[in-house]
Design an enzyme around this catalytic site. Structure first.
Site, short mmCIF file in Angstrom:
data_model
loop_
_atom_site.label_atom_id
_atom_site.label_comp_id
_atom_site.label_asym_id
_atom_site.label_seq_id
_atom_site.Cartn_x
_atom_site.Cartn_y
_atom_site.Cartn_z
N LYS A 70 0.84 -1.22 0.00
CA LYS A 70 0.00 0.00 0.00
C LYS A 70 0.87 1.26 0.00
O LYS A 70 0.72 2.14 -0.85
CB LYS A 70 -0.92 0.01 1.23
CG LYS A 70 -1.60 1.34 1.47
CD LYS A 70 -2.56 1.28 2.63
CE LYS A 70 -2.09 1.89 3.91
NZ LYS A 70 -1.77 3.32 3.89
N ASN A 71 1.78 1.33 0.98
CA ASN A 71 2.57 2.56 1.11
C ASN A 71 3.62 2.70 0.01
O ASN A 71 4.20 3.77 -0.17
CB ASN A 71 3.24 2.61 2.49
CG ASN A 71 2.22 2.82 3.59
OD1 ASN A 71 1.04 3.06 3.32
ND2 ASN A 71 2.66 2.72 4.84
N CYS B 25 -6.02 12.35 12.35
CA CYS B 25 -6.80 11.12 12.32
C CYS B 25 -6.62 10.48 13.67
O CYS B 25 -5.88 11.00 14.51
CB CYS B 25 -6.36 10.21 11.17
SG CYS B 25 -4.68 9.66 11.30
N ARG C 209 -0.86 14.44 12.85
CA ARG C 209 -0.28 14.30 11.51
C ARG C 209 -0.29 15.62 10.72
O ARG C 209 -0.90 15.70 9.66
CB ARG C 209 -0.98 13.18 10.74
CG ARG C 209 -0.92 11.87 11.49
CD ARG C 209 -1.54 10.75 10.71
NE ARG C 209 -0.60 10.07 9.85
CZ ARG C 209 -0.92 9.02 9.10
NH1 ARG C 209 -2.12 8.55 9.11
NH2 ARG C 209 -0.03 8.45 8.33
N ASP D 257 3.49 0.71 12.22
CA ASP D 257 2.29 0.12 11.61
C ASP D 257 2.02 -1.30 12.10
O ASP D 257 0.95 -1.84 11.84
CB ASP D 257 2.40 0.13 10.08
CG ASP D 257 2.18 1.53 9.51
OD1 ASP D 257 1.74 2.42 10.26
OD2 ASP D 257 2.44 1.73 8.31
N ARG E 103 -8.89 -0.58 3.66
CA ARG E 103 -7.99 0.47 3.15
C ARG E 103 -6.62 -0.11 2.82
O ARG E 103 -5.91 0.43 1.96
CB ARG E 103 -7.81 1.57 4.21
CG ARG E 103 -9.01 2.48 4.39
CD ARG E 103 -8.64 3.64 5.28
NE ARG E 103 -7.33 4.13 4.89
CZ ARG E 103 -6.41 4.61 5.72
NH1 ARG E 103 -6.65 4.73 6.98
NH2 ARG E 103 -5.25 5.02 5.26
C1 UD1 Z 1 3.78 7.05 6.51
C2 UD1 Z 1 2.96 5.82 6.25
C3 UD1 Z 1 2.36 5.29 7.55
C4 UD1 Z 1 3.47 5.05 8.57
C5 UD1 Z 1 4.33 6.31 8.74
C6 UD1 Z 1 5.53 6.08 9.64
C7 UD1 Z 1 2.13 6.11 4.00
C8 UD1 Z 1 0.95 6.34 3.11
N1 UD1 Z 1 1.89 6.13 5.32
O1 UD1 Z 1 2.91 8.05 7.03
O2 UD1 Z 1 1.69 4.06 7.27
O3 UD1 Z 1 2.89 4.73 9.82
O4 UD1 Z 1 4.82 6.75 7.45
O5 UD1 Z 1 6.31 5.04 9.17
O6 UD1 Z 1 3.21 5.85 3.53
N2 UD1 Z 1 4.93 14.85 11.19
C9 UD1 Z 1 4.90 16.19 11.55
N3 UD1 Z 1 4.91 17.12 10.55
C10 UD1 Z 1 4.98 16.79 9.22
C11 UD1 Z 1 5.02 15.41 8.88
C12 UD1 Z 1 5.00 14.45 9.88
O7 UD1 Z 1 4.84 16.55 12.73
O8 UD1 Z 1 4.99 17.68 8.38
C13 UD1 Z 1 4.89 13.81 12.26
C14 UD1 Z 1 3.62 12.95 12.19
O9 UD1 Z 1 2.54 13.58 12.83
C15 UD1 Z 1 4.07 11.69 12.88
C16 UD1 Z 1 5.55 11.57 12.49
O10 UD1 Z 1 5.94 12.89 12.05
O11 UD1 Z 1 3.96 11.82 14.26
C17 UD1 Z 1 5.81 10.58 11.36
O12 UD1 Z 1 5.05 10.93 10.24
P1 UD1 Z 1 5.46 10.55 8.74
O13 UD1 Z 1 6.76 9.81 8.74
O14 UD1 Z 1 5.35 11.79 7.93
O15 UD1 Z 1 4.30 9.55 8.37
P2 UD1 Z 1 3.37 9.58 7.09
O16 UD1 Z 1 4.17 9.89 5.88
O17 UD1 Z 1 2.15 10.38 7.38
#
Ligand code: UD1
Length: 416
Positions: free
Chosen positions: A22-23, A116, A121, A305, A397
């Site tokens: 998925k990711n 969410c 996030r 995850d 999903r």
């Molecule tokens: C992706 C994955 C998700 C996985 C996560 C961590 C996809 C579609 N989803 O989510 O399944 O659990 O990586 O491996 O690939 N954060 C901020 N500001 C930002 C961006 C992130 O504070 O601008 C924080 C988030 O709230 C979270 C942490 O950083 O607490 C990690 O987020 P991130 O690595 O960005 O995860 P996703 O890309 O959303």
């Protein structure tokens, strides 16, 4: 109803083929708008997140042809850079279109993906990073309005190795003028997948999988056919199904290289693991033992995850385990539901102490998000009696057909 009914207690034995990631798929679908022509993605999982992303691409003007797990995206013409809320609000990954549309069209109007249940996030890191590359954002509480007259390379330093922010910078940089250097990148296999895909299409990206990535902008990308890697989280879920039912489960087409930390933890829990090529056989007969501590972290550490699924497993292990969640601030949502089934879990801040009980009791529980939902299904497999997991749509999903796969292993499971 939208639920899964599991009559627990069966020992799972058999083989299951692992679906596409998925990711891995979602950023590649977004990336396809950077190619003025056709992209064919093979081994695309048939999950609802992919359906949503395809709808967004169609909305942008792409022509999509789907044939089972093969998806062809023709992005020769893009007619829309303005995405309405009903299309973007449903899925966090719609934010991947930010970098892709900026790279293709120099502008996008979309909506904040919002918080969410697993945490806030925010996308502050995405925006701060893209600002270094000539992207301007117009302030708004709910919308993301971004445009770039002169998209150019830049030096980007991420304060945390965010997967999504790293992907968005890469997507923005491949067609931008000049060189982009990203420091503090995420090193997840999904980043490597995105860079491998883009490089095959003619991009110049070096350092994927390391904490520093260098992208030299190119004028255009070529049409490409690409096979998506298998899903490491789905693979981990099915290994745990074997462990929690003391069965023997064989995975076919597992992304073995990406699962080393997982294997280490499963072995500590008493599982026997044999690997041959992309096959993995797990024997859970002598599992499931607790371990003192499990901490989620960025790759190559233990993946957040799979945290909920392991919590379900530790809830029937011998002894106590402390889980520390270090990625998302609110990822213990299944505790109330596991407790209904008889689990002994106590939370303090980002730590949960799980003391194994002799057995869980089946009852009605509510999935509140994707990974927690799958974890409740695992709990149901090991519980006595019948467990009804409500809100199956969350699980859809990310899992093509969790009922089909677990039934093939001998589970008594059906959709209600
Ligand atoms: C992706 C994955 C998700 C996985 C996560 C961590 C996809 C579609 N989803 O989510 O399944 O659990 O990586 O491996 O690939 N954060 C901020 N500001 C930002 C961006 C992130 O504070 O601008 C924080 C988030 O709230 C979270 C942490 O950083 O607490 C990690 O987020 P991130 O690595 O960005 O995860 P996703 O890309 O959303």
């Amino acid at each position: 109803m939208d639920a899964i009914s599991i009559c627990g207690g069966n020992t799972l034995c058999g083989e299951v083929k692992i679906q596409g990631s998925k990711n891995g798929t979602l950023p590649l679908l977004a990336a396809s708008v950077l190619i003025k022509g056709k992209t064919v993605l093979e081994n695309c999982p048939r999950i609802t997140d992919v359906d949503h992303m395809i709808k967004l691409l169609e909305y942008a003007g792409c022509k999509i042809t789907r044939n089972n797990r093969s998806v062809e995206i023709d992005a020769s013409h893009i007619s829309q850079t303005d995405f309405p809320k009903e299309h973007t609000g449903v899925m966090r990954s719609s934010i991947m279109l930010l970098g892709a549309m900026l790279g293709r069209a120099g502008e996008i109007r979309t909506f904040y993906p919002g918080g969410c249940v697993i945490g806030e996030r925010p996308i502050d890191m995405h925006m701060e990073a893209l600002s270094q590359m000539g992207v301007e954002f117009t302030d708004s509480d709910s919308e993301v309005l971004a445009h770039a007259k002169d998209l150019h390379g830049g030096k980007v330093k991420l304060s945390f190795p965010s997967v999504g922010a790293t992907e968005n910078v890469i997507l923005t940089a491949v067609l931008a003028e000049g060189v982009t250097q990203i420091e503090g990148c995420a090193r997840e296999p999904e980043i490597v997948e995105l860079c491998t895909f883009l490089n095959k299409a003619g991009a110049k990206i070096e350092g994927a999988g390391e904490s520093r990535i260098r992208i030299t902008g190119v004028k255009k990308l070529q049409e490409i056919c690409y096979r998506i890697m298998p899903d490491r989280i789905v693979a981990g879920t099915y290994l745990l199904a074997g462990v929690m039912t003391k069965g023997i489960v064989v995975l076919n087409k597992a992304p073995v290289d990406q699962m080393q930390e997982l294997f280490r933890v499963l072995q500590l829990m008493g599982a026997d693991i044999v690997i041959a090529g992309d096959w993995v056989c797990i024997n859970g007969e002598h599992a499931c033992k607790s371990i003192p501590a499990l901490k989620t972290s960025v790759y190559p550490g233990f993946p957040t995850d799979l945290q909920s699924a392991f919590m379900a497993a530790f809830s029937i292990a011998e002894g106590c385990t402390i889980i520390e969640e270090n990625i998302f601030e609110n990822r213990f949502k299944i505790v109330s539901e596991l407790s209904k089934m008889g689990a002994d879990v106590r939370i303090c801040d980002n730590r949960a102490m799980i003391c194994g009980v002799d057995s869980l009791k089946g009852c009605t529980v509510e999935a509140m998000e994707l990974r927690g939902g799958a974890a409740l299904v695992l709990a149901g497999l090991a519980a006595s009696g019948t467990t009804l997991v409500e809100n199956k749509h969350f699980i859809d999903r990310g899992y093509e057909d969790i009922g089909r796969d677990l039934r093939a292993l001998g589970a008594n499971i059906r959709y209600v």
